[in-house]
Design an enzyme around this catalytic site. Sequence first.
Site, PDB file in Angstrom:
ATOM      1  N   HIS A 298       3.907   7.706   8.428  1.00 20.35           N
ATOM      2  CA  HIS A 298       2.605   7.177   8.037  1.00 20.35           C
ATOM      3  C   HIS A 298       2.704   5.795   7.396  1.00 20.35           C
ATOM      4  CE1 HIS A 298      -1.469   7.787   5.927  1.00 20.35           C
ATOM      5  NE2 HIS A 298      -1.700   7.898   7.217  1.00 20.35           N
ATOM      6  N   ASP A 305       9.478 -13.656   8.785  1.00 18.93           N
ATOM      7  CA  ASP A 305       9.968 -14.840   8.088  1.00 18.93           C
ATOM      8  C   ASP A 305       8.815 -15.816   7.902  1.00 18.93           C
ATOM      9  OD1 ASP A 305      10.391 -17.239  10.305  1.00 18.93           O
ATOM     10  OD2 ASP A 305      10.606 -15.250  11.183  1.00 18.93           O
ATOM     11  N   HIS A 611     -10.495   4.769   4.020  1.00 20.91           N
ATOM     12  CA  HIS A 611      -9.100   4.978   4.400  1.00 20.91           C
ATOM     13  C   HIS A 611      -8.155   4.391   3.351  1.00 20.91           C
ATOM     14  CE1 HIS A 611      -5.470   4.511   7.094  1.00 20.91           C
ATOM     15  NE2 HIS A 611      -5.861   5.720   7.436  1.00 20.91           N
ATOM     16  N   LYS A 613      -5.847   3.735   0.038  1.00 21.89           N
ATOM     17  CA  LYS A 613      -4.904   4.518  -0.754  1.00 21.89           C
ATOM     18  C   LYS A 613      -4.539   3.666  -1.971  1.00 21.89           C
ATOM     19  CE  LYS A 613      -4.126   5.659   3.815  1.00 21.89           C
ATOM     20  NZ  LYS A 613      -5.014   6.776   3.904  1.00 21.89           N
ATOM     21  N   ASP A 618      -6.848   0.583 -15.870  1.00 17.87           N
ATOM     22  CA  ASP A 618      -7.188  -0.314 -16.983  1.00 17.87           C
ATOM     23  C   ASP A 618      -7.230  -1.781 -16.585  1.00 17.87           C
ATOM     24  OD1 ASP A 618      -7.290   1.921 -18.581  1.00 17.87           O
ATOM     25  OD2 ASP A 618      -5.317   1.632 -19.459  1.00 17.87           O
TER      26      ASP A 618
END
Length: 762
Positions: A298, A305, A611, A613, A618
Amino acid sequence: MSEATVRGVLVVNIKGAIDIPDTDGLFAGATDAYVKVKLDGAKIAKTFVVQDSLNPVWNQRFYTLINHIGSSLTFEVIDDDLGKNDAVGTHEINFREFVENGEAFSGELPLTLDGDDRGSLDIEMHYQPFNRDSRVEQTPSIPGCYFKVREGCKVTLYQDAEHTTQPGHENFCNALGDPYEPSGCWRRVHEALVTATKFIFITGWSVFTEITLVRGDDVEDTRTLGEILKDKAAEGVSVNIMIWDEYDDLIPSLVGTHDTATAEYFEESEVIVKRCKRGATKEGVAGDSFARLCYTHHQKSIIVDAPAVSEEDERLRIIAFVGGLDLTNGRYDTPEHPIFSTLCDKHVADFYQNCAAVRPECGPREPWHDIHCLVEGVVAHDVLRNFQERWSKEDDGGQDLPSFDDEEFNLEGDVYEGDDSWNVQFLRSITNHSCNFTLVDRMHKLKCERKEKIEDSIHTGYIHQVRRSQNFLYIENQYFLGSAHVWEDDSKPMKAVNLVAIELVKNIVEAIREGAHHSIYVIIPMYPEGDPASMAVQEILHWQTCTMRMMYKLIAREIEEAGLEDTHPTDFLSFYCIATRGDEFPEDLAEPESDVEILLREKARFPIYVHSKMMICDDEYIIVGSANINQRSMSGRRDTEMAVGCYQPNFLWTEEDGLPKGDVGAFRKSLWLEHMGEWCEEYDNPGSIECMRKVNEVARSNWEKFVAEEMEEPMCGHLVSYPVTVEQDGTVGPLEGFENFPDTEAPVLGGKSAMLVEKLTT
């Protein structure tokens, strides 16, 4: 659940076993022993296997994060057999009594089985509690990880595949005090690919050759991704791609990764593609087949470069993109998230809809929200090492990666020394079945369970940052489930025991006890991808509901015990999704034909698929990557994942100054501007109850506009309340009149399947 959880670190050194019985029989050698440690029935540690010994020695030390009821701590010695493993002996401890006693233990634990003596287990053990006072001692660096924190880096954060300045961005600044200017992710990826001169390395769950990265009337380079990569390889650039090998050689493709088509597209070119099977988690054909069918590769990264930026050092740099965006169809989107208006131009060759059965020429498309980033500096070399470690596992000879010498490449990495420089740590979920670990001096940071080496630093990173958080946490994630060991549900899956959910609750509980406030905002999709009424999606929703119920019950109980009459559980924790309603219809758009097409055209509304993640703590720390908040991503033994944990050392939370005003906070504000449509002063203090109530007010208003029979006024942004009710006592149920998701026949709370393997849906 009536008892409070025990939160801290359990340090256990499993030294060895003494005089255990031989369970292998006369002709099979001696016992092949390993130890499994369970707390409240959930596995928290497991040793490697010692072959053929009745006095096995492990000397294996575990630093185990715990947040459990702590009623029962069990040590199980097991004989590792090819078929069913045999129990050798067990010892059970009342863990809560051990914690309350406050003393370390060192000695032998007698093992028994069915009342018979089975030798003993030699261990050392002590418990380190964690509370809000411990936060002061915690640094942002995540301890115990395979990869170190890299200082002097540069990070660029991206929301959606394409993004430009919106009205409202003038209300906040970046770390240097300049007006915040968002960047376009795929536009920058395109630039990086076309300017690469030596190498392009790509990992993906899916890579689709037919997409175009930059779109619009002003675009000069209209080549597809596949054409760009072929052209670069023809120029002599080393182009290497690793994609997940879906199980479509045995069964039809279930999730449309295009792995076969992508490999075939590059067959006659200089591009090297490896379709990577998810390696076995257990020995044997059955273990290999199960892993291939249920688990995935996943990770999502692009490493290239790049030209030097320093006049003193003209060597090439190494840069890397990491996050949630795959280079595949349906991912191109903007903060406006159109569902009809771009079907005849920007999405004419990139229609994607995996939640409703509609034709590409009719729509609506499935809008897509995601988070990605670009990292520069030494941490990019860690992303490169991940690619090299995985490639070497897959390489069958003759396809070595190019070498890197320090005359051509800056292998030390550029050091960015400005006030806005970043410290970044590369994190993974992965095992030795998917990579060859090469950092010899960091091997001791890996878990060794039976015959596996495991890195689960993403889970460690999430828990470390949650525990450090003083004020608020903001999460966007595709899934949200776990901490099943503290659910009240009798059917709880004890394989889904990541600690994220219970750790979040513990922050709130401890804040309430101190008379403080802690806010947690969680944005998830309205429902997982696929038919929301399907068996798999319904079961995932069921686990999600169980997780919510556990969290709200604990918060409600704490509110009651504290006598907070004017507060509600959603004043501390709220779940949201994002959606859109209203769009322009191009003249060339086909007329709807099916009942679904007619309904969706009439309502002109659709959920925006989240989708992302990501977690922000804070306004000082951000985790961005490919890992979901479920056991598949957090375990380390299931899906392979990657993430980066990032912070600016000059912009940290302090009690005197409060929230920092660095790039993490600016990015959070940009996301909220997209989701809520306009800026309010309450959003400057997300840890306050006033901010939480304001966000909830906007989300409820948008929900009413989203579900109204007729759209009388536009939504303010896209944020809507997640369609459940939360009672004062923490009870979670469906909204009246919306037991099913809008425009579907799918129950909001989900339902458990009697057929699916829990490891698949958790």
